[in-house]
Motif scaffolding. Structure first.
Motif, PDB file in Angstrom:
ATOM      1  N   ARG A  94       0.825  -1.215   0.000  1.00 14.92           N
ATOM      2  CA  ARG A  94       0.000   0.000   0.000  1.00 14.92           C
ATOM      3  C   ARG A  94       0.858   1.263   0.000  1.00 14.92           C
ATOM      4  NH1 ARG A  94      -5.335   0.139   0.354  1.00 14.92           N
ATOM      5  NH2 ARG A  94      -6.486  -1.777   0.841  1.00 14.92           N
ATOM      6  N   ASP A  95       1.989   1.212   0.709  1.00 12.75           N
ATOM      7  CA  ASP A  95       2.886   2.383   0.747  1.00 12.75           C
ATOM      8  C   ASP A  95       3.425   2.694  -0.646  1.00 12.75           C
ATOM      9  OD1 ASP A  95       2.503   2.581   3.429  1.00 12.75           O
ATOM     10  OD2 ASP A  95       4.544   2.055   4.017  1.00 12.75           O
ATOM     11  N   SER A  96       3.900   1.653  -1.344  1.00 12.80           N
ATOM     12  CA  SER A  96       4.475   1.893  -2.672  1.00 12.80           C
ATOM     13  C   SER A  96       3.398   2.284  -3.677  1.00 12.80           C
ATOM     14  CB  SER A  96       5.240   0.663  -3.155  1.00 12.80           C
ATOM     15  OG  SER A  96       4.398  -0.459  -3.273  1.00 12.80           O
ATOM     16  N   GLU A  97       2.216   1.656  -3.581  1.00  9.17           N
ATOM     17  CA  GLU A  97       1.133   2.009  -4.498  1.00  9.17           C
ATOM     18  C   GLU A  97       0.678   3.448  -4.286  1.00  9.17           C
ATOM     19  OE1 GLU A  97      -2.065  -0.807  -4.351  1.00  9.17           O
ATOM     20  OE2 GLU A  97      -0.960  -2.305  -5.538  1.00  9.17           O
ATOM     21  N   HIS A  98       0.709   3.898  -3.036  1.00  8.38           N
ATOM     22  CA  HIS A  98       0.333   5.288  -2.727  1.00  8.38           C
ATOM     23  C   HIS A  98       1.249   6.277  -3.441  1.00  8.38           C
ATOM     24  CE1 HIS A  98      -1.490   8.530  -0.457  1.00  8.38           C
ATOM     25  NE2 HIS A  98      -0.287   8.957  -0.087  1.00  8.38           N
ATOM     26  N   ARG A  99       2.502   5.859  -3.709  1.00  8.57           N
ATOM     27  CA  ARG A  99       3.452   6.716  -4.422  1.00  8.57           C
ATOM     28  C   ARG A  99       3.455   6.453  -5.929  1.00  8.57           C
ATOM     29  NH1 ARG A  99       7.735   8.610  -1.224  1.00  8.57           N
ATOM     30  NH2 ARG A  99       8.366   9.708  -3.132  1.00  8.57           N
ATOM     31  N   GLY A 100       2.540   5.569  -6.405  1.00  7.28           N
ATOM     32  CA  GLY A 100       2.424   5.338  -7.842  1.00  7.28           C
ATOM     33  C   GLY A 100       3.283   4.219  -8.376  1.00  7.28           C
ATOM     34  N   ILE A 101       3.817   3.355  -7.482  1.00  7.17           N
ATOM     35  CA  ILE A 101       4.612   2.192  -7.913  1.00  7.17           C
ATOM     36  C   ILE A 101       3.705   0.965  -7.885  1.00  7.17           C
ATOM     37  CG2 ILE A 101       6.595   0.724  -7.398  1.00  7.17           C
ATOM     38  CD1 ILE A 101       7.869   3.137  -5.980  1.00  7.17           C
ATOM     39  N   ILE A 102       3.484   0.384  -9.052  1.00 12.47           N
ATOM     40  CA  ILE A 102       2.586  -0.770  -9.160  1.00 12.47           C
ATOM     41  C   ILE A 102       3.367  -1.928  -9.773  1.00 12.47           C
ATOM     42  CG2 ILE A 102       0.384  -1.641 -10.029  1.00 12.47           C
ATOM     43  CD1 ILE A 102       0.048   0.826  -8.266  1.00 12.47           C
ATOM     44  N   ILE A 103       3.289  -3.107  -9.140  1.00 10.19           N
ATOM     45  CA  ILE A 103       3.969  -4.290  -9.660  1.00 10.19           C
ATOM     46  C   ILE A 103       2.938  -5.320 -10.115  1.00 10.19           C
ATOM     47  CG2 ILE A 103       4.188  -5.292  -7.341  1.00 10.19           C
ATOM     48  CD1 ILE A 103       6.862  -6.550  -8.312  1.00 10.19           C
ATOM     49  N   ILE A 104       3.159  -5.864 -11.305  1.00  4.76           N
ATOM     50  CA  ILE A 104       2.328  -6.950 -11.823  1.00  4.76           C
ATOM     51  C   ILE A 104       3.198  -8.199 -11.861  1.00  4.76           C
ATOM     52  CG2 ILE A 104       1.001  -7.804 -13.792  1.00  4.76           C
ATOM     53  CD1 ILE A 104       0.357  -4.906 -14.489  1.00  4.76           C
ATOM     54  N   HIS A 105       2.876  -9.161 -11.009  1.00  2.00           N
ATOM     55  CA  HIS A 105       3.688 -10.364 -10.884  1.00  2.00           C
ATOM     56  C   HIS A 105       3.417 -11.327 -12.034  1.00  2.00           C
ATOM     57  CE1 HIS A 105       5.087  -9.274  -6.854  1.00  2.00           C
ATOM     58  NE2 HIS A 105       3.850  -8.900  -6.598  1.00  2.00           N
ATOM     59  N   GLN A 106       4.340 -12.277 -12.208  1.00  2.00           N
ATOM     60  CA  GLN A 106       4.203 -13.266 -13.275  1.00  2.00           C
ATOM     61  C   GLN A 106       2.917 -14.076 -13.104  1.00  2.00           C
ATOM     62  OE1 GLN A 106       7.676 -15.672 -13.750  1.00  2.00           O
ATOM     63  NE2 GLN A 106       6.801 -16.962 -15.331  1.00  2.00           N
ATOM     64  N   GLU A 107       2.599 -14.457 -11.858  1.00  2.00           N
ATOM     65  CA  GLU A 107       1.334 -15.132 -11.584  1.00  2.00           C
ATOM     66  C   GLU A 107       0.285 -14.052 -11.342  1.00  2.00           C
ATOM     67  OE1 GLU A 107       4.142 -16.054  -9.847  1.00  2.00           O
ATOM     68  OE2 GLU A 107       4.533 -17.861 -11.012  1.00  2.00           O
ATOM     69  N   LEU A 108      -0.683 -13.957 -12.244  1.00  2.00           N
ATOM     70  CA  LEU A 108      -1.658 -12.875 -12.188  1.00  2.00           C
ATOM     71  C   LEU A 108      -2.475 -12.951 -10.902  1.00  2.00           C
ATOM     72  CD1 LEU A 108      -2.877 -12.857 -15.903  1.00  2.00           C
ATOM     73  CD2 LEU A 108      -1.079 -11.497 -14.843  1.00  2.00           C
ATOM     74  N   ALA A 109      -2.829 -11.756 -10.386  1.00  2.00           N
ATOM     75  CA  ALA A 109      -3.512 -11.681  -9.095  1.00  2.00           C
ATOM     76  C   ALA A 109      -4.974 -11.282  -9.265  1.00  2.00           C
ATOM     77  CB  ALA A 109      -2.789 -10.679  -8.190  1.00  2.00           C
ATOM     78  N   LEU A 110      -5.625 -11.798 -10.293  1.00  2.00           N
ATOM     79  CA  LEU A 110      -7.036 -11.505 -10.516  1.00  2.00           C
ATOM     80  C   LEU A 110      -7.903 -12.578  -9.859  1.00  2.00           C
ATOM     81  CD1 LEU A 110      -6.802 -10.571 -14.309  1.00  2.00           C
ATOM     82  CD2 LEU A 110      -6.937  -8.990 -12.386  1.00  2.00           C
TER      83      LEU A 110
END
Length: 507
Positions: free
Chosen positions: A76-92
């Protein structure tokens, strides 16, 4: 360009392992920055440090982001600063709609009640940005992997992303979907989004990247300008620490007598009784021969392999399998194994291995009789067998009691091979044997395949990478829509000829 991100002397240790050793990374605002390295080099670990999966305090070194020191205590801290990671195993969540997935945990609510009209309206705009025409109410499970990857990116865009991290984004995609994703990255770059991409596919890296950082054995070894005539060989040299002028090891090609034949093989879909998946296929493999099966995704290659191996796919399966000229019972997996067949699945994590168990457990799993006495497992014999294959296949691990889930992709694949070699097969069916592993580990897998053929075993190799088939195989069957549409000897095969056979058949 201004510097958006600096990671300085990042060191991360796990019990008994230093995963990162004073790694440095500099990413400029508005660029696409690729991180390359062999499996286990530390690429994903570095990104987990950056995104807060491994929180501040659990590593040494500093992260400087947008000009100041950043200490992320969680995602949440990194996303709040606009850093988003998409992992190899999708998180949907497969059972939820696109809109529900995009705003999961970040719902558009008024007075504590979700505003679905607003959510769907915003989802439509996001889907348009990533080139998807689906309705926001489409259930994610009904989408292909390529479109699911685009939904993940749309979800990132909903969070006002500044730095988008993509970990092996095209590993499970076919060529057309991969190209769409790469072009989308270039579009996002034009819109001012900075991207970091981790990829083993060096042609894709060269297509999109402005800069490449190479990590080897947990250390950053080079940063290369991708726009100054950077070659794949330059990247490979730094990844593996040596020149690799030939990606495919030399092999003395000497095919012997016919080992296995498949005649008039027909398979219908397991759920849709009227749909024929495999149509009148006949093929053979000789002792010491590597036979390839080429085709686009969905052409039926995996379905063919699984139906032959113990009829583990399909219904109303008809046809004959012969070994050494004699009809052979392959009607169940145990009978197929007893007959001398082995099948290395394309999905090693779900179907090939039990990730929570150790190397010893997985290595002996397909041949428990070989390590049993009077129906009781002999632990010492299990360890002896596992150690033999650890040494023979050069599985990089401190112990055969290491959990398989903690190994790199290349070493996991070697454990899968060990499991099947322990059954003493005569014919190995290898389905995407190098998917998701780096060039150094690929070379080692190729060397193992060559050794198997030198021992007189027959190898059937399914691969979506045509250069791999051309570099490894003696013959190649070309498959389209459940049928073989051509057969090419090694000296007459090329990517163009393979594709022309597929396209001509489609036409």
């Amino acid at each position: 360009m201004t510097m958006l991100l600096e990671m300085r002397s990042i060191t991360k240790e796990f019990p008994g392992v230093k995963a990162l050793d004073r790694v440095n990374l500099q990413v400029k605002a508005g660029e696409i920055h690729a991180i390359c390295g062999e499996n286990g080099a530390g690429k994903s670990t570095l990104m987990k440090v950056l995104s807060g999966v491994y929180p501040a305090g659990s590593y040494d070194g500093e992260i400087h982001y947008e000009g100041s020191v950043a200490e992320f205590r969680g995602i949440r801290d990194s996303e709040h600063r606009g850093i988003i990671i998409i992992h190899q195993e999708l998180a949907l969540v497969p059972q939820l709609s696109i809109a529900e997935n995009i705003f999961l945990g970040n719902e558009t609510a008024r007075g504590g009640v979700i505003d679905w009209h607003e959510a769907n309206h915003r989802t439509e705009a996001l889907l348009k940005k990533v080139g998807l025409k689906e309705s926001p109410m489409t259930i994610v499970d009904s989408l292909g992997v390529g479109k699911q990857q685009l939904v993940e990116i749309a979800k990132a865009l909903s969070k006002d992303v500044k730095l988008l991290i993509l970990d092996e984004p095209t590993a499970a995609l076919q060529e057309n979907d991969s190209q769409k994703l790469l072009d989308l990255m270039l579009d996002l770059k034009a819109q001012g989004v900075t991207c970091i991409i981790i990829s083993h596919k060096l042609n894709e890296v060269r297509y999109v990247a402005d800069t490449v950082t190479v990590i080897r054995d947990g250390m950053s070894v080079s940063t290369l300008d991708a726009k100054q005539g950077l070659s794949e060989d330059d990247i490979v040299r730094d990844m593996v620490g040596r020149e690799m002028s030939d990606r495919y090891p030399e092999r003395d090609r000497r095919a012997g007598d016919i080992l296995m034949e498949v005649q008039d093989w027909n398979v219908w879909h397991p759920e849709h009784a009227e749909r024929q998946v495999i149509k009148n296929i006949s093929m053979s493999v000789r002792a010491g021969e590597v036979v390839g099966i080429a085709g686009l995704m969905g052409s039926g290659r995996t379905e063919l392999a699984m139906s032959i191996f113990g009829k583990s796919y399909g219904r109303r399966i008809g046809g004959t399998v012969k070994l050494h000229g004699q009809p052979t019972d392959v009607s169940r997996v145990d009978r197929a194994i007893a007959a001398g067949l082995a099948y290395v699945t394309e999905d090693r994590k779900s179907l090939g291995l039990i990730l929570d168990e150790n190397i010893r457990f997985n290595t002996t799993l397909a041949n428990l009789q070989g390590v049993s006495s009077n129906g009781v497992l002999d632990g010492n014999e299990e360890t002896t067998v596992a150690e033999k294959y650890r040494e023979a296949l050069r599985i990089r691990t401190p112990s055969v009691f290491q959990k398989v889930g903690n190994l790199s992709g290349g070493n996991q694949q070697k454990v899968v091979l060990a499991k099947w070699l322990n059954t003493a097969p005569e014919v190995l069916i290898l389905d995407e044997p190098t998917r998701g592993i780096d060039v150094g580990a690929k070379y080692e897998i190729y060397a193992i395949i060559n050794q198997l053929s030198a021992e007189g075993k027959g190898v059937i190799m399914i691969s979506s990478e045509m250069p791999e088939l051309l570099g490894m195989c003696d013959r190649i069957y070309v498959m389209n829509e459940g049928a073989f549409v051509g057969e090419l000897a090694a000296d007459e095969a090329s990517q163009e000829r393979i594709m022309s056979l597929i396209v001509d058949e489609k036409g």
